[in-house]
Each structure stands twice: as C-alpha cells, then as structure tokens.
Design a protein around this motif. Structure first.
Motif, PDB file in Angstrom:
ATOM      1  N   LEU A 141       0.892  -1.270   0.034  1.00 40.30           N
ATOM      2  CA  LEU A 141      -0.042  -0.016   0.009  1.00 40.30           C
ATOM      3  C   LEU A 141       0.890   1.096   0.138  1.00 40.30           C
ATOM      4  O   LEU A 141       0.339   2.211  -0.599  1.00 40.30           O
ATOM      5  CB  LEU A 141      -0.878  -0.094   1.155  1.00 40.30           C
ATOM      6  CG  LEU A 141      -2.092  -0.900   1.038  1.00 40.30           C
ATOM      7  CD1 LEU A 141      -2.749  -1.036   2.519  1.00 40.30           C
ATOM      8  CD2 LEU A 141      -3.307  -0.335   0.140  1.00 40.30           C
ATOM      9  N   ARG A 142       1.860   1.139   0.740  1.00 45.44           N
ATOM     10  CA  ARG A 142       2.907   2.256   0.470  1.00 45.44           C
ATOM     11  C   ARG A 142       3.375   2.653  -0.599  1.00 45.44           C
ATOM     12  O   ARG A 142       3.449   3.837  -0.992  1.00 45.44           O
ATOM     13  CB  ARG A 142       4.096   2.096   1.804  1.00 45.44           C
ATOM     14  CG  ARG A 142       4.908   3.422   1.910  1.00 45.44           C
ATOM     15  CD  ARG A 142       6.029   3.088   2.851  1.00 45.44           C
ATOM     16  NE  ARG A 142       5.641   3.274   4.259  1.00 45.44           N
ATOM     17  CZ  ARG A 142       5.371   1.878   4.911  1.00 45.44           C
ATOM     18  NH1 ARG A 142       5.675   1.005   4.711  1.00 45.44           N
ATOM     19  NH2 ARG A 142       4.750   2.273   6.063  1.00 45.44           N
ATOM     20  N   LEU A 143       3.664   1.571  -1.303  1.00 46.09           N
ATOM     21  CA  LEU A 143       4.417   1.996  -2.800  1.00 46.09           C
ATOM     22  C   LEU A 143       3.223   2.368  -3.638  1.00 46.09           C
ATOM     23  O   LEU A 143       3.535   3.373  -4.282  1.00 46.09           O
ATOM     24  CB  LEU A 143       4.852   0.260  -3.257  1.00 46.09           C
ATOM     25  CG  LEU A 143       5.397   0.289  -4.754  1.00 46.09           C
ATOM     26  CD1 LEU A 143       6.592   1.312  -4.991  1.00 46.09           C
ATOM     27  CD2 LEU A 143       5.799  -0.969  -5.054  1.00 46.09           C
ATOM     28  N   ALA A 144       1.919   1.529  -3.437  1.00 44.48           N
ATOM     29  CA  ALA A 144       0.835   2.113  -4.283  1.00 44.48           C
ATOM     30  C   ALA A 144       0.390   3.437  -4.287  1.00 44.48           C
ATOM     31  O   ALA A 144      -0.086   4.197  -5.128  1.00 44.48           O
ATOM     32  CB  ALA A 144      -0.126   0.996  -4.034  1.00 44.48           C
ATOM     33  N   LEU A 153      -3.140  -6.771  -7.442  1.00 46.59           N
ATOM     34  CA  LEU A 153      -3.014  -7.991  -6.931  1.00 46.59           C
ATOM     35  C   LEU A 153      -4.051  -9.083  -7.745  1.00 46.59           C
ATOM     36  O   LEU A 153      -5.122  -8.849  -8.256  1.00 46.59           O
ATOM     37  CB  LEU A 153      -3.795  -8.200  -5.516  1.00 46.59           C
ATOM     38  CG  LEU A 153      -3.108  -7.395  -4.613  1.00 46.59           C
ATOM     39  CD1 LEU A 153      -3.816  -7.353  -2.965  1.00 46.59           C
ATOM     40  CD2 LEU A 153      -1.629  -7.680  -4.438  1.00 46.59           C
ATOM     41  N   PHE A 154      -3.450 -10.344  -8.147  1.00 49.59           N
ATOM     42  CA  PHE A 154      -4.044 -10.925  -9.056  1.00 49.59           C
ATOM     43  C   PHE A 154      -4.973 -11.967  -8.478  1.00 49.59           C
ATOM     44  O   PHE A 154      -4.502 -12.802  -7.507  1.00 49.59           O
ATOM     45  CB  PHE A 154      -2.886 -11.787 -10.019  1.00 49.59           C
ATOM     46  CG  PHE A 154      -3.535 -12.759 -11.206  1.00 49.59           C
ATOM     47  CD1 PHE A 154      -3.695 -11.931 -12.350  1.00 49.59           C
ATOM     48  CD2 PHE A 154      -3.801 -13.843 -11.227  1.00 49.59           C
ATOM     49  CE1 PHE A 154      -4.263 -12.544 -13.504  1.00 49.59           C
ATOM     50  CE2 PHE A 154      -4.270 -14.594 -12.103  1.00 49.59           C
ATOM     51  CZ  PHE A 154      -4.459 -14.149 -13.278  1.00 49.59           C
ATOM     52  N   ASN A 155      -6.005 -12.118  -9.096  1.00 41.70           N
ATOM     53  CA  ASN A 155      -7.055 -13.074  -8.758  1.00 41.70           C
ATOM     54  C   ASN A 155      -7.285 -13.396  -6.897  1.00 41.70           C
ATOM     55  O   ASN A 155      -7.151 -14.282  -6.308  1.00 41.70           O
ATOM     56  CB  ASN A 155      -6.794 -14.842  -9.259  1.00 41.70           C
ATOM     57  CG  ASN A 155      -7.981 -15.517  -9.215  1.00 41.70           C
ATOM     58  OD1 ASN A 155      -9.141 -15.116  -9.166  1.00 41.70           O
ATOM     59  ND2 ASN A 155      -7.758 -16.861  -9.194  1.00 41.70           N
ATOM     60  N   GLU A 247      -5.595  -0.982  -3.679  1.00 40.00           N
ATOM     61  CA  GLU A 247      -6.434   0.025  -2.891  1.00 40.00           C
ATOM     62  C   GLU A 247      -8.121  -0.375  -2.618  1.00 40.00           C
ATOM     63  O   GLU A 247      -8.708  -0.165  -1.799  1.00 40.00           O
ATOM     64  CB  GLU A 247      -6.565   1.161  -3.459  1.00 40.00           C
ATOM     65  CG  GLU A 247      -5.000   1.968  -3.443  1.00 40.00           C
ATOM     66  CD  GLU A 247      -4.522   1.845  -4.765  1.00 40.00           C
ATOM     67  OE1 GLU A 247      -3.512   2.290  -5.123  1.00 40.00           O
ATOM     68  OE2 GLU A 247      -4.852   0.890  -5.496  1.00 40.00           O
ATOM     69  N   ALA A 248      -8.564  -1.340  -3.832  1.00 41.97           N
ATOM     70  CA  ALA A 248      -9.727  -1.809  -3.777  1.00 41.97           C
ATOM     71  C   ALA A 248     -10.002  -3.034  -2.650  1.00 41.97           C
ATOM     72  O   ALA A 248     -11.084  -3.456  -2.435  1.00 41.97           O
ATOM     73  CB  ALA A 248     -10.366  -2.355  -5.013  1.00 41.97           C
TER      74      ALA A 248
END
Length: 523
Positions: A141-144, A153-155, A247-248
């Motif tokens: 989250l910090r990077l994003a 994030l996948f699946n 973030e979602a």
C-alpha cells in the motif's frame, strides 16, 4: 514445509475438510468489491534514450539484432543483485510480475528500491498473486500510494481476515474453484530493455539467504525482441479482469510507520562480473531465437467459464513429442499423469533417451507432490528413464553465505533440454497444477551453446549430492512391478538405500495415507 507454499497449491493444507467448512461458516461468506476501476496502461516503448537501452544496444552485434540476447543466472546472489541493479539503473519504467514477494529481507529490500525508483520518477507497475500478498499489505500500500507507482493483486481471495494464506483460503472456500487458480509467473522488465524471468520468487530462500532451507534455481537475463513480447504478456495480465488495484482490497488503515518498504537499503555485492559489465555499459550475452510459451490470464477464471486457449504446458509437450534423441527435464514437482506417461512411452518406442531430475522426499517442500510422482517412478524406470533425486545435503556446497551449513537444499529450477538444442527456462512445473490451475510462462531458446552450458551446470553443480534411482536385479522375492524394488544410490558415497533416504518409516506411512485422499489434479 516452510512458510510459503511454493506451487500456488493452497489445497494441501486443507485436508481437514470438516474444520475448514466449520471455520468458513463461522466467518460468513466474504466477497470482493462490486465495482472496481481499472485504468488500463501499456508498456512504455520509447526507451531508446535510457541507459539500459544503450547497454542493450552496445551488447548486441549488428548482425544479431533480430535475435534475443540471453544469459543464464544460476547463482542465487547474482540473480538478486542484478534485479536491484536494474531497478537502480531504470529511468522510465519497471514492470514486475510475481507469484510471491515475501515479507522478509529480500522482499523488503526490493520493495524499498522500487519505492526509491518511483520517487525519482520511474513508472512502477507491480503485479503480485494475492495468495500470500496480505502479509505485505502495508509495504504494498505504501508503494501504491506514490504517484508514479501502481500495485495490483491477481485473482484476489474474497477474505483478508488474516495475513496467513491458510486462514484466508479457509474463509474463501465458497469460491474455492476460482481461488485455487493462481498466477505462478515470474517476470521483471526494466526500461523495456532487459528482462529477468525463470523460477525464482522474491524471498530469502530463493537467494541463498534462508537459514532452514535454500532453493536451487535458475533465472535468465534477456534483451532484444523477446523483451517486447514479455512486456506485451505483462500488459495482458495487468489489464485483465483478474488484476485488482490493491486499494480496492486492502484497507489504508493497515498502513503504519513499520513494514518491509522502510527497511534499510541493501548494500550491493562487490566484484560480481555481471554487475561490473552492466556498470561498464556492455554485457556478454549469447544470441538465439526465442519462443514464448505462456498462459493467458483467463486461465485463472472459474472452471465454468469459457476454456482458455492452448497453454504453456501443451506447447511444451508438443516440443517434447518432436524430440529425436533426448529429453532432459529438471522440475521440483514432477507428476506426469497419464498424459505424461503416454508421451514417455512414445518417446521410448522411438529410442529417445529421457532423464528427469527432481526433489527427493527428504528435500522437497511439497511431500504430497512427491508422492504423486512416486506413483509413476517404477514405470518410468522400466521405460529406461534416468531418474535423479536431489539430496537435502546439497545446500552447503551451493550456499554463498557463511552460517548456512545446516540448511536443507531444495530444487526449485524449472528447466528442460530437447536434443541438446532447445533449452526451456521458466516458471512451469511438470505437474497437473501447472497444466490446469496456474498461469505459467516458459522461454524456449534454440541454442546448442546455451543448452551445453546448462548441461555443464547440471553435471558440475546440481548433481554433487544426488540419488540415482534404479530397479534392483537382486531382489527376486519382490514382484517386478512392486515399488519396493526401487533402490536409491547415493552419487557421493555410493551407499544403496531401499526406501526414500533420510525419511523414517512413520513419515512415509503418514504421507502415503494422506495422499489417498488428495486428487492428483491438486498435486
């Protein structure tokens, strides 16, 4: 088994079905957000003015521009240091796609470098499979949160009730058919000029930094045309419905002053030849045609959806069927199934020599996968397949750091050779999970020179401490088709074992009983 499940197989810890369903019922049915905005983006191709593009150009002779530049990366520490060096050298873009970025020193240092790159203006796109990602939510989250960075994030699993993958899978059982399908790809692209792919995830034990166990693995550095193909593949995954903005999914309240991304920057290793070449502006590469065998993102969709196109596994098996002289496979998890056995019978009938190198029961981190392979090893031996199993004592010789003499060596490389001409390097294991459930990628290189280099690696490094399997000719009291006739010959001491070495009988019985309740498609 160590802290991470290496194959993306969350199912092996779920054999206690009654408890799992009870916990899922207590937790209720978690669900993913209904509406999510995914802003599409694509690889940056205008990179000619970057330092890395100049290095790639300087490393490529004029008559090799139509070929891809390649270099094997068998050394674990070098493979890690190269990734950090590429992050530091990038000026325009970094695209990373991994099954696992662990919340440990190696994962934390890489995330810290990505954060530094984003702060200096490099666009960073990071795509991580969600199975283990919750443990790193704070750092991700910090990077994003940085303007130049995005994390997807996948699946994703519908539950983030815990950072542990087992609990999250338990709370997500109502979507088990979907979440059992994972993105197993490993891909690193810097300034669309150099790419690194292969078998290594980002965690201490993949770079010879583990204390309990260390993986023996293989990556590949690439430049030239194949890098653009890999960038296109990344874009397909990044823009797919299976990729969710972090973030979602994760709450911003999880952020704190701690976390992996705030760890001290990693000090680079001095004197490494490849890093020195990169700094000098010219890298020694071999040039060859390369094909990309890759799955599509929708392979991770639920089974009830439309079936995906031809997979990486199907393309690989097609190449194996074209072999005229030799097939050599190195896979940590080797479960051929009925289709693989049919291929081996056909190859044996054509006089093709076959060799398999895999983990022993004592060295594997996936004992259930080993027992799946054990169902076929007797017939494989009778077909003339040369089977070699890694001894757990291989790690000390391969370790590059002091203090690891007690660590277990575990094979994790996924490579193959066909007719000593075609070399395959990638993320794909030779098992049902890679065929049916996980997305994978493999590079197929037409290069006798690189194939010979890999063969040398196998002979001089990876087979120092192994067991060579054979059928006993002296045990007439046992039926010809009985597994009890298999013997393990220690290649270092010549000692002969008549059951799986370094594993006690109680452990074998317990695993054997457990395997009776695990379908082969889960192995």
């Amino acid at each position: 088994m160590n802290q991470h499940t290496r194959k993306g197989s969350a199912v092996r810890a779920l054999c206690q079905v009654a408890l799992a369903f009870a916990l899922a019922w207590l937790a209720g049915c978690a669900s993913l957000p209904g509406e999510v905005t995914r802003t599409p983006s694509s690889a940056i191709v205008d990179v000619g003015g970057t330092a890395l593009a100049r290095v790639a150009a300087a490393s490529t002779p004029p008559d090799r521009l139509h070929l891809s530049g390649l270099r094997l990366l068998p050394d674990a520490q070098q493979a890690y240091e190269l990734r950090l060096a590429l992050v530091r050298a990038a000026q325009v873009s970094l695209d990373l796609q991994y099954y696992l970025i662990a919340d440990d020193a190696s994962g934390g240092h890489l995330l810290a470098e990505l954060e530094a790159a984003a702060r200096r203006g490099v666009r960073v796109r990071l795509l991580v499979d969600d199975l283990h990602a919750a443990a790193s939510d704070t750092a991700l989250l910090r990077l994003a949160a940085l303007p130049q960075a995005e994390v997807r994030l996948f699946n994703p699993l519908p539950s983030r009730a815990s950072t542990g993958w087992t609990a999250r899978m338990v709370f997500s059982l109502h979507e088990f058919d979907r979440v059992n399908r994972r993105m197993h790809n490993k891909l690193f692209v810097a300034d669309n000029s150099f790419a690194v792919t292969g078998g290594r995830n980002i965690a201490d034990e993949y770079f010879q930094r583990g204390t309990a166990a260390n993986f023996i693995d293989m990556d590949l550095l690439a430049s030239g045309p194949v890098v653009r193909e890999l960038s296109d593949l990344f874009d397909r995954f990044w823009n797919s419905d299976q990729a969710w903005p972090i973030e979602a999914l994760a709450r911003l309240e999880a952020m704190s002053d701690g976390g992996a991304a705030r760890r001290a920057p990693h000090a680079p290793k001095e004197g490494d030849a490849l890093l020195h070449e990169l700094q000098q502006g010219r890298i020694a590469l071999q040039f060859a045609p390369v094909q990309l065998f890759a799955d599509v993102p929708v392979k991770a969709a639920a089974a009830g959806d439309a079936p995906p196109p031809a997979t990486a596994m199907q393309s690989t098996l097609h190449l194996f069927r074209a072999a005229r002289q030799e097939i050599e496979v190195v896979s940590p998890y080797f479960v051929p199934g009925s289709g693989g056995m049919a291929l081996m019978r056909e190859a044996a009938a054509r006089g093709v020599h076959m060799a398999v190198t895999t983990n022993s029961l004592a060295s594997t981190d996936e004992p259930m996968a080993y027992l799946g392979y054990a169902r076929y090893r007797g017939e494989m031996l009778r077909l003339g397949v040369a089977i070699t199993e890694l001894s757990p004592s291989s790690a000390p010789r391969l370790s590059v750091r002091p203090g690891l003499s007690a660590s277990v060596g575990r094979l994790h490389a996924k490579v193959a050779m066909v007719d000593r001409r075609w070399l395959l390097v990638g993320s794909m294991n030779m098992d049902a999970r890679s065929a049916r459930s996980n997305t994978e990628l493999t590079l197929v290189i037409d290069s006798p020179d690189l194939a010979a280099e890999l063969a040398t690696q196998l002979q001089t490094h990876w087979r120092d401490d192994h067991f060579r399997l054979r059928m006993s000719t002296a045990r007439a009291d046992v039926a010809d088709d009985a597994d009890e006739r298999i013997e393990w010959v220690d290649t270092r001491t010549t000692q002969v074992h008549r059951s799986e070495p370094h594993v006690n009988w109680l452990a074998r019985v317990r695993l054997g009983l457990t395997s009776m309740f695990v379908p082969e498609e889960w192995l």
